[in-house]
Design a protein around this motif. Structure first.
Motif, PDB file in Angstrom:
ATOM      1  N   ASN A  55      -7.566  -8.547   7.076  1.00  0.00           N
ATOM      2  CA  ASN A  55      -6.949  -7.385   6.437  1.00  0.00           C
ATOM      3  C   ASN A  55      -5.519  -7.790   6.085  1.00  0.00           C
ATOM      4  N   LEU A  56      -5.282  -8.062   4.807  1.00  0.00           N
ATOM      5  CA  LEU A  56      -4.028  -8.645   4.364  1.00  0.00           C
ATOM      6  C   LEU A  56      -3.187  -7.624   3.608  1.00  0.00           C
ATOM      7  N   LEU A  57      -1.887  -7.723   3.785  1.00  0.00           N
ATOM      8  CA  LEU A  57      -0.936  -6.950   2.986  1.00  0.00           C
ATOM      9  C   LEU A  57      -0.284  -7.922   2.008  1.00  0.00           C
ATOM     10  N   LEU A  58      -0.589  -7.746   0.734  1.00  0.00           N
ATOM     11  CA  LEU A  58      -0.080  -8.641  -0.305  1.00  0.00           C
ATOM     12  C   LEU A  58       1.039  -7.951  -1.075  1.00  0.00           C
ATOM     13  N   ARG A  59       2.035  -8.727  -1.433  1.00  0.00           N
ATOM     14  CA  ARG A  59       3.099  -8.210  -2.297  1.00  0.00           C
ATOM     15  C   ARG A  59       3.232  -9.125  -3.497  1.00  0.00           C
ATOM     16  N   THR A  60       3.126  -8.536  -4.680  1.00  0.00           N
ATOM     17  CA  THR A  60       3.246  -9.323  -5.905  1.00  0.00           C
ATOM     18  C   THR A  60       4.718  -9.609  -6.204  1.00  0.00           C
ATOM     19  N   ASP A  61       4.964 -10.763  -6.852  1.00  0.00           N
ATOM     20  CA  ASP A  61       6.315 -11.033  -7.325  1.00  0.00           C
ATOM     21  C   ASP A  61       6.517 -10.326  -8.668  1.00  0.00           C
ATOM     22  N   SER A  62       7.629 -10.575  -9.314  1.00  0.00           N
ATOM     23  CA  SER A  62       7.935  -9.849 -10.553  1.00  0.00           C
ATOM     24  C   SER A  62       6.963 -10.181 -11.685  1.00  0.00           C
ATOM     25  N   ASP A  63       6.242 -11.314 -11.568  1.00  0.00           N
ATOM     26  CA  ASP A  63       5.268 -11.694 -12.595  1.00  0.00           C
ATOM     27  C   ASP A  63       3.846 -11.307 -12.223  1.00  0.00           C
ATOM     28  N   GLY A  64       3.666 -10.587 -11.103  1.00  0.00           N
ATOM     29  CA  GLY A  64       2.335 -10.114 -10.720  1.00  0.00           C
ATOM     30  C   GLY A  64       1.532 -11.068  -9.865  1.00  0.00           C
ATOM     31  N   PHE A  65       2.140 -12.174  -9.406  1.00  0.00           N
ATOM     32  CA  PHE A  65       1.416 -13.139  -8.578  1.00  0.00           C
ATOM     33  C   PHE A  65       1.497 -12.742  -7.102  1.00  0.00           C
ATOM     34  N   ALA A  66       0.368 -12.925  -6.389  1.00  0.00           N
ATOM     35  CA  ALA A  66       0.307 -12.710  -4.945  1.00  0.00           C
ATOM     36  C   ALA A  66      -0.460 -13.859  -4.324  1.00  0.00           C
ATOM     37  N   HIS A  67       0.015 -14.365  -3.188  1.00  0.00           N
ATOM     38  CA  HIS A  67      -0.585 -15.522  -2.533  1.00  0.00           C
ATOM     39  C   HIS A  67      -1.472 -15.100  -1.377  1.00  0.00           C
ATOM     40  N   VAL A  68      -2.653 -15.722  -1.299  1.00  0.00           N
ATOM     41  CA  VAL A  68      -3.555 -15.549  -0.163  1.00  0.00           C
ATOM     42  C   VAL A  68      -3.462 -16.817   0.678  1.00  0.00           C
ATOM     43  N   THR A  69      -3.056 -16.669   1.931  1.00  0.00           N
ATOM     44  CA  THR A  69      -2.856 -17.822   2.804  1.00  0.00           C
ATOM     45  C   THR A  69      -3.656 -17.666   4.090  1.00  0.00           C
ATOM     46  N   ASP A  70      -3.785 -18.787   4.814  1.00  0.00           N
ATOM     47  CA  ASP A  70      -4.389 -18.781   6.149  1.00  0.00           C
ATOM     48  C   ASP A  70      -5.789 -18.186   6.160  1.00  0.00           C
ATOM     49  N   VAL A  71      -6.607 -18.590   5.186  1.00  0.00           N
ATOM     50  CA  VAL A  71      -7.995 -18.140   5.122  1.00  0.00           C
ATOM     51  C   VAL A  71      -8.889 -19.365   4.959  1.00  0.00           C
ATOM     52  N   PRO A  72      -9.888 -19.555   5.820  1.00  0.00           N
ATOM     53  CA  PRO A  72     -10.778 -20.710   5.688  1.00  0.00           C
ATOM     54  C   PRO A  72     -11.573 -20.659   4.387  1.00  0.00           C
ATOM     55  N   GLU A  73     -12.081 -21.821   3.995  1.00  0.00           N
ATOM     56  CA  GLU A  73     -12.885 -21.870   2.776  1.00  0.00           C
ATOM     57  C   GLU A  73     -14.160 -21.056   2.940  1.00  0.00           C
ATOM     58  N   GLY A  74     -14.693 -20.594   1.808  1.00  0.00           N
ATOM     59  CA  GLY A  74     -15.929 -19.824   1.823  1.00  0.00           C
ATOM     60  C   GLY A  74     -15.893 -18.705   0.805  1.00  0.00           C
ATOM     61  N   GLU A  75     -16.972 -17.953   0.770  1.00  0.00           N
ATOM     62  CA  GLU A  75     -17.075 -16.808  -0.135  1.00  0.00           C
ATOM     63  C   GLU A  75     -16.773 -15.534   0.629  1.00  0.00           C
ATOM     64  N   TYR A  76     -15.965 -14.663   0.014  1.00  0.00           N
ATOM     65  CA  TYR A  76     -15.493 -13.448   0.672  1.00  0.00           C
ATOM     66  C   TYR A  76     -15.691 -12.230  -0.239  1.00  0.00           C
ATOM     67  N   PRO A  77     -16.612 -11.321   0.114  1.00  0.00           N
ATOM     68  CA  PRO A  77     -16.573 -10.012  -0.552  1.00  0.00           C
ATOM     69  C   PRO A  77     -15.258  -9.327  -0.207  1.00  0.00           C
ATOM     70  N   THR A  78     -14.553  -8.841  -1.208  1.00  0.00           N
ATOM     71  CA  THR A  78     -13.214  -8.301  -0.970  1.00  0.00           C
ATOM     72  C   THR A  78     -13.076  -6.903  -1.563  1.00  0.00           C
ATOM     73  N   LEU A  79     -12.099  -6.166  -1.013  1.00  0.00           N
ATOM     74  CA  LEU A  79     -11.752  -4.852  -1.520  1.00  0.00           C
ATOM     75  C   LEU A  79     -10.232  -4.789  -1.603  1.00  0.00           C
ATOM     76  N   LEU A  80      -9.717  -4.593  -2.823  1.00  0.00           N
ATOM     77  CA  LEU A  80      -8.274  -4.534  -3.079  1.00  0.00           C
ATOM     78  C   LEU A  80      -7.895  -3.092  -3.366  1.00  0.00           C
ATOM     79  N   ARG A  81      -6.882  -2.575  -2.642  1.00  0.00           N
ATOM     80  CA  ARG A  81      -6.518  -1.161  -2.778  1.00  0.00           C
ATOM     81  C   ARG A  81      -5.030  -0.996  -3.014  1.00  0.00           C
ATOM     82  N   HIS A  82      -4.726   0.033  -3.817  1.00  0.00           N
ATOM     83  CA  HIS A  82      -3.343   0.445  -4.093  1.00  0.00           C
ATOM     84  C   HIS A  82      -3.385   1.930  -4.400  1.00  0.00           C
ATOM     85  N   PRO A  83      -2.415   2.719  -3.904  1.00  0.00           N
ATOM     86  CA  PRO A  83      -2.503   4.177  -4.093  1.00  0.00           C
ATOM     87  C   PRO A  83      -2.459   4.632  -5.551  1.00  0.00           C
ATOM     88  N   ARG A  84      -1.956   3.804  -6.467  1.00  0.00           N
ATOM     89  CA  ARG A  84      -1.860   4.242  -7.865  1.00  0.00           C
ATOM     90  C   ARG A  84      -2.866   3.559  -8.793  1.00  0.00           C
TER      91      ARG A  84
END
Length: 357
Positions: A55-84
């Motif tokens: 369960n990650l908290l991501l923050r985008t930079d001014s260009d909209g990029f966000a980094h995912v770190t410390d996750v082993p290789e593999g396939e991940y079903p994901t759900l991305l949420r933002h209140p707006r």
């Protein structure tokens, strides 16, 4: 949202030392639905389920990029949420870690969805500031809630709504709880919610012997299934006061619909909680009573095959709740605790010297 994979541009001078040193496994580029505008300087919640769960908290930079770190290789079903923005569900692939290879960039196009605008007033049409308005619906991702608070002019706007049926509630401490109301999105016109003056309804709580129970707390839940809406069970904010010496507590903020069905739960440290379903109309009589049941207990005596008393034997009770006690010098034992749940139990006595009975 749509997805496209490209090569990640080189790191910018504004990136911190921590970001450079942390192995970046994947990069998300979050853009508006048309793919033109970056969604920059925003926080997102990303849930990843696969070889591990994150369960990650991501923050985008001014260009909209966000980094995912410390996750082993593999396939991940994901759900991305933002209140707006509408939730984004997809499968992300984290490749094997290769220090010399730039991480892939996954483009995520975010849609804002629909919005609902309305106004909260009293029965005279005067604006109500500070009312909490909540929309509820059920989705494949589980229950979804969207909230807003009315401003000085009573208006509110709730964003990131999917098309369909939602259920609306509204609450202000000085008024009756409003809802649940069936609400269709997109709405055809601005919504007006009228709140009635808060009612004060009496509830009495008694001990098992019908004497007043002082110090009990009452919790209230409302259950409703508006036509075409999601089934709801919601806690109703009420006074936090405890019952007085007469066993009386005054509830406020309850729905003003006489036919509304609520569940009252009486809670006291000395008893098992008790609950009853009741309509607002029944409560308006002013004499509604909740009476606790007597404490439950179970006891007995331990005897050997010849009928002799056996002290200091461990006695086990197994079932909805587990308990272990020792028989005392006269062979008796007593299970006695405040919240023994009804059900089927197994009783067993044992001692190392004489075996198990």
């Amino acid at each position: 949202g749509a997805e496209e994979q490209t090569a990640k541009p080189g790191p910018k001078s504004s990136e911190t030392t921590t970001e450079i040193e942390t192995p970046i496994r994947l990069v998300l580029l979050l853009l508006s639905a048309d793919g033109e505008e970056p969604v920059g300087n925003e926080e997102f919640k990303l849930r990843m389920e696969g070889p591990v769960t994150r369960n990650l908290l991501l923050r985008t930079d001014s260009d909209g990029f966000a980094h995912v770190t410390d996750v082993p290789e593999g396939e991940y079903p994901t759900l991305l949420r933002h209140p707006r923005y509408l939730s984004d569900r997809r499968v992300l692939t984290v490749p094997p870690e290769e220090p010399t290879t730039e991480p892939e960039v996954v483009k995520v196009l975010l849609e804002k969805g629909k919005s609902l605008t309305g106004k909260v007033t009293d029965r005279r049409g005067q604006a109500i500031k500070g009312a909490a308005v909540t929309l509820h619906t059920g989705t494949s991702d589980g229950p979804q809630n969207r909230k807003a608070t009315s401003g000085n002019d009573g208006t509110f706007t709730i964003e990131a709504l999917t098309v369909g049926i939602w259920t609306l509630t509204a609450f202000h401490p000085a008024y009756s709880f409003a809802g649940p109301l069936r609400t269709e999105i997109p709405a055809q016109e601005e919504l007006t919610i009228q709140l009635g003056e808060s009612k004060r309804l009496n509830v009495f709580v008694e001990n098992p012997d019908a004497t007043p129970c002082e110090g009990a707390r009452i919790a209230v839940r409302i259950h409703a299934t508006p036509a075409g809406g999601s089934s709801l069970s919601l806690g109703v904010p009420t006074s936090k006061a405890l019952t007085d010496a007469e066993g009386l507590v005054v509830l406020n903020n309850l729905p003003d619909d006489p036919s509304a069905l609520v569940t009252l739960v009486a809670i006291h440290a000395s008893y098992t909680p008790i609950s009853k379903n009741v309509t607002i109309d029944e409560l308006e009589g002013g004499e509604f009573v909740l009476r606790f049941a007597a404490r439950r207990s179970l006891g007995g005596i331990v005897l050997d095959p010849d009928g002799n008393i056996v002290p200091n034997i461990r006695v086990f009770l197994t079932g909805p709740q587990n308990q272990t006690v020792n028989s005392i010098s006269d062979g008796t034992f007593q299970f006695n605790w405040r919240k023994l749940r009804p059900g089927k139990y197994w009783l067993q006595a044992s001692a190392a010297a004489i075996g198990v009975s």
